[in-house]
Design a protein around this motif. Structure first.
Motif, PDB file in Angstrom:
ATOM      1  N   LYS A  58       0.825  -1.214   0.000  1.00  0.00           N
ATOM      2  CA  LYS A  58       0.000   0.000   0.000  1.00  0.00           C
ATOM      3  C   LYS A  58       0.857   1.261   0.000  1.00  0.00           C
ATOM      4  CE  LYS A  58      -3.531   0.391   2.730  1.00  0.00           C
ATOM      5  NZ  LYS A  58      -4.461   0.292   3.868  1.00  0.00           N
ATOM      6  N   GLN A  59       1.896   1.283   0.829  1.00  0.00           N
ATOM      7  CA  GLN A  59       2.745   2.467   0.898  1.00  0.00           C
ATOM      8  C   GLN A  59       3.487   2.711  -0.406  1.00  0.00           C
ATOM      9  OE1 GLN A  59       2.778   4.857   3.214  1.00  0.00           O
ATOM     10  NE2 GLN A  59       1.096   3.677   4.061  1.00  0.00           N
ATOM     11  N   SER A  60       3.932   1.641  -1.058  1.00  0.00           N
ATOM     12  CA  SER A  60       4.624   1.832  -2.337  1.00  0.00           C
ATOM     13  C   SER A  60       3.659   2.348  -3.402  1.00  0.00           C
ATOM     14  CB  SER A  60       5.303   0.546  -2.782  1.00  0.00           C
ATOM     15  OG  SER A  60       4.353  -0.451  -3.039  1.00  0.00           O
ATOM     16  N   LEU A  61       2.409   1.887  -3.374  1.00  0.00           N
ATOM     17  CA  LEU A  61       1.416   2.400  -4.316  1.00  0.00           C
ATOM     18  C   LEU A  61       1.084   3.858  -4.032  1.00  0.00           C
ATOM     19  CD1 LEU A  61      -0.980  -0.682  -4.533  1.00  0.00           C
ATOM     20  CD2 LEU A  61       0.674   0.099  -6.251  1.00  0.00           C
ATOM     21  N   TYR A  62       0.959   4.210  -2.753  1.00  0.00           N
ATOM     22  CA  TYR A  62       0.718   5.620  -2.395  1.00  0.00           C
ATOM     23  C   TYR A  62       1.875   6.490  -2.862  1.00  0.00           C
ATOM     24  CZ  TYR A  62      -3.138   4.313   0.739  1.00  0.00           C
ATOM     25  OH  TYR A  62      -4.299   3.843   1.270  1.00  0.00           O
ATOM     26  N   PHE A  63       3.100   6.039  -2.594  1.00  0.00           N
ATOM     27  CA  PHE A  63       4.278   6.810  -2.983  1.00  0.00           C
ATOM     28  C   PHE A  63       4.307   7.007  -4.491  1.00  0.00           C
ATOM     29  CE2 PHE A  63       8.711   6.951  -4.401  1.00  0.00           C
ATOM     30  CZ  PHE A  63       9.118   8.100  -3.757  1.00  0.00           C
ATOM     31  N   ASP A  64       4.031   5.945  -5.236  1.00  0.00           N
ATOM     32  CA  ASP A  64       4.036   6.036  -6.690  1.00  0.00           C
ATOM     33  C   ASP A  64       2.967   7.005  -7.180  1.00  0.00           C
ATOM     34  OD1 ASP A  64       5.041   5.063  -9.267  1.00  0.00           O
ATOM     35  OD2 ASP A  64       3.033   4.213  -9.485  1.00  0.00           O
ATOM     36  N   ARG A  65       1.777   6.939  -6.600  1.00  0.00           N
ATOM     37  CA  ARG A  65       0.696   7.839  -7.011  1.00  0.00           C
ATOM     38  C   ARG A  65       1.045   9.299  -6.713  1.00  0.00           C
ATOM     39  NH1 ARG A  65      -4.972   7.682  -4.134  1.00  0.00           N
ATOM     40  NH2 ARG A  65      -4.031   5.745  -3.493  1.00  0.00           N
ATOM     41  N   TYR A  66       1.548   9.569  -5.509  1.00  0.00           N
ATOM     42  CA  TYR A  66       1.904  10.941  -5.151  1.00  0.00           C
ATOM     43  C   TYR A  66       3.056  11.453  -6.000  1.00  0.00           C
ATOM     44  CZ  TYR A  66      -1.081  10.216  -1.094  1.00  0.00           C
ATOM     45  OH  TYR A  66      -2.129   9.950  -0.281  1.00  0.00           O
ATOM     46  N   LEU A  67       3.985  10.592  -6.306  1.00  0.00           N
ATOM     47  CA  LEU A  67       5.114  10.979  -7.152  1.00  0.00           C
ATOM     48  C   LEU A  67       4.632  11.399  -8.536  1.00  0.00           C
ATOM     49  CD1 LEU A  67       8.207  11.163  -7.285  1.00  0.00           C
ATOM     50  CD2 LEU A  67       8.190   8.846  -8.159  1.00  0.00           C
ATOM     51  N   ILE A  69       1.702  12.579  -9.282  1.00  0.00           N
ATOM     52  CA  ILE A  69       0.918  13.812  -9.183  1.00  0.00           C
ATOM     53  C   ILE A  69       1.815  15.022  -8.930  1.00  0.00           C
ATOM     54  CG2 ILE A  69      -0.787  15.041  -7.778  1.00  0.00           C
ATOM     55  CD1 ILE A  69      -2.121  12.285  -7.295  1.00  0.00           C
ATOM     56  N   LEU A  70       2.723  14.900  -7.967  1.00  0.00           N
ATOM     57  CA  LEU A  70       3.518  16.054  -7.535  1.00  0.00           C
ATOM     58  C   LEU A  70       4.755  16.311  -8.383  1.00  0.00           C
ATOM     59  CD1 LEU A  70       3.285  15.444  -3.697  1.00  0.00           C
ATOM     60  CD2 LEU A  70       1.993  17.092  -5.061  1.00  0.00           C
ATOM     61  N   ALA A  71       5.346  15.262  -8.940  1.00  0.00           N
ATOM     62  CA  ALA A  71       6.573  15.431  -9.733  1.00  0.00           C
ATOM     63  C   ALA A  71       6.567  14.432 -10.884  1.00  0.00           C
ATOM     64  CB  ALA A  71       7.789  15.234  -8.844  1.00  0.00           C
ATOM     65  N   PRO A  72       5.715  14.660 -11.884  1.00  0.00           N
ATOM     66  CA  PRO A  72       5.585  13.666 -12.954  1.00  0.00           C
ATOM     67  C   PRO A  72       6.850  13.442 -13.775  1.00  0.00           C
ATOM     68  CG  PRO A  72       4.367  15.669 -13.477  1.00  0.00           C
ATOM     69  CD  PRO A  72       4.859  15.808 -12.077  1.00  0.00           C
ATOM     70  N   ASN A  73       7.767  14.394 -13.802  1.00  0.00           N
ATOM     71  CA  ASN A  73       8.980  14.246 -14.610  1.00  0.00           C
ATOM     72  C   ASN A  73      10.196  13.828 -13.792  1.00  0.00           C
ATOM     73  OD1 ASN A  73       7.617  15.011 -16.953  1.00  0.00           O
ATOM     74  ND2 ASN A  73       7.889  17.174 -16.474  1.00  0.00           N
ATOM     75  N   LEU A  74      10.012  13.541 -12.512  1.00  0.00           N
ATOM     76  CA  LEU A  74      11.126  13.157 -11.651  1.00  0.00           C
ATOM     77  C   LEU A  74      11.571  11.738 -11.954  1.00  0.00           C
ATOM     78  CD1 LEU A  74      12.990  13.772  -9.236  1.00  0.00           C
ATOM     79  CD2 LEU A  74      11.231  12.761  -7.786  1.00  0.00           C
ATOM     80  N   ALA A  77      15.560   7.199  -9.943  1.00  0.00           N
ATOM     81  CA  ALA A  77      16.825   6.479 -10.059  1.00  0.00           C
ATOM     82  C   ALA A  77      17.990   7.414 -10.368  1.00  0.00           C
ATOM     83  CB  ALA A  77      16.726   5.410 -11.134  1.00  0.00           C
ATOM     84  N   ALA A  78      17.722   8.569 -10.979  1.00  0.00           N
ATOM     85  CA  ALA A  78      18.792   9.503 -11.323  1.00  0.00           C
ATOM     86  C   ALA A  78      18.911  10.647 -10.312  1.00  0.00           C
ATOM     87  CB  ALA A  78      18.548  10.079 -12.720  1.00  0.00           C
ATOM     88  N   ASP A  79      18.141  10.595  -9.239  1.00  0.00           N
ATOM     89  CA  ASP A  79      18.179  11.650  -8.224  1.00  0.00           C
ATOM     90  C   ASP A  79      19.554  11.698  -7.568  1.00  0.00           C
ATOM     91  OD1 ASP A  79      17.840  12.880  -5.487  1.00  0.00           O
ATOM     92  OD2 ASP A  79      15.839  13.208  -6.316  1.00  0.00           O
ATOM     93  N   ALA A  80      20.114  12.901  -7.439  1.00  0.00           N
ATOM     94  CA  ALA A  80      21.472  13.072  -6.902  1.00  0.00           C
ATOM     95  C   ALA A  80      21.597  12.536  -5.480  1.00  0.00           C
ATOM     96  CB  ALA A  80      21.857  14.539  -6.946  1.00  0.00           C
ATOM     97  N   ARG A  81      20.504  12.534  -4.722  1.00  0.00           N
ATOM     98  CA  ARG A  81      20.555  12.042  -3.342  1.00  0.00           C
ATOM     99  C   ARG A  81      20.666  10.530  -3.275  1.00  0.00           C
ATOM    100  NH1 ARG A  81      15.360  15.515  -2.109  1.00  0.00           N
ATOM    101  NH2 ARG A  81      15.071  14.716  -4.201  1.00  0.00           N
ATOM    102  N   LEU A  82      20.388   9.838  -4.390  1.00  0.00           N
ATOM    103  CA  LEU A  82      20.457   8.380  -4.398  1.00  0.00           C
ATOM    104  C   LEU A  82      21.644   7.839  -5.164  1.00  0.00           C
ATOM    105  CD1 LEU A  82      16.690   7.561  -4.988  1.00  0.00           C
ATOM    106  CD2 LEU A  82      17.933   7.613  -2.838  1.00  0.00           C
ATOM    107  N   VAL A  83      22.417   8.688  -5.788  1.00  0.00           N
ATOM    108  CA  VAL A  83      23.560   8.237  -6.571  1.00  0.00           C
ATOM    109  C   VAL A  83      24.546   7.539  -5.639  1.00  0.00           C
ATOM    110  CG1 VAL A  83      25.535   8.986  -7.948  1.00  0.00           C
ATOM    111  CG2 VAL A  83      23.297  10.014  -8.320  1.00  0.00           C
TER     112      VAL A  83
END
Length: 113
Positions: A58-67, A69-74, A77-83
């Protein structure tokens, strides 16, 4: 739905500097059906999934849905904080990889109890 029948959408793009960038996506309905099939198989065989499994899904589905909605082009995997997390990082001072060694000799190990 058989897991081997889930077809990813794969896109490969040649960049101006000569590198290649790839991405893939899955049909949400197919993934949902696979998860429901996993639950059905466990119940049919007398197994009970822990409550945390449902909460995690459920949490992964919520996270995916909010992502979406809030940042459709994010691109997460390429986020600098996760490199460097789990990938090959060759820059000096890069964070250590999980279950690997950083260029500076630091070692991080993911321990599962």
């Amino acid at each position: 739905v058989n897991l081997s029948q889930v077809q990813p959408d794969v896109a490969v793009t040649g960049m101006a500097d000569g590198s290649v960038q790839g991405s893939f996506a899955f049909d949400e309905n197919e993934i949902t059906q696979v998860l429901l099939d996993v639950v059905d198989v466990t119940e049919d065989n007398g197994l009970k999934l822990p409550r945390e499994f449902g909460l995690l899904v459920k949490q992964s589905l919520y996270f995916d849905r909010y992502l979406k909605i809030l940042a459709p082009n994010l691109d997460v995997a390429a986020d600098a904080r996760l490199v460097g997390l789990g990938g090959d990082s060759s820059a000096n001072g890069a964070p250590p990889q999980l279950n690997g060694e950083a260029p500076n000799g630091d070692v991080a190990v993911d321990v599962v109890a």
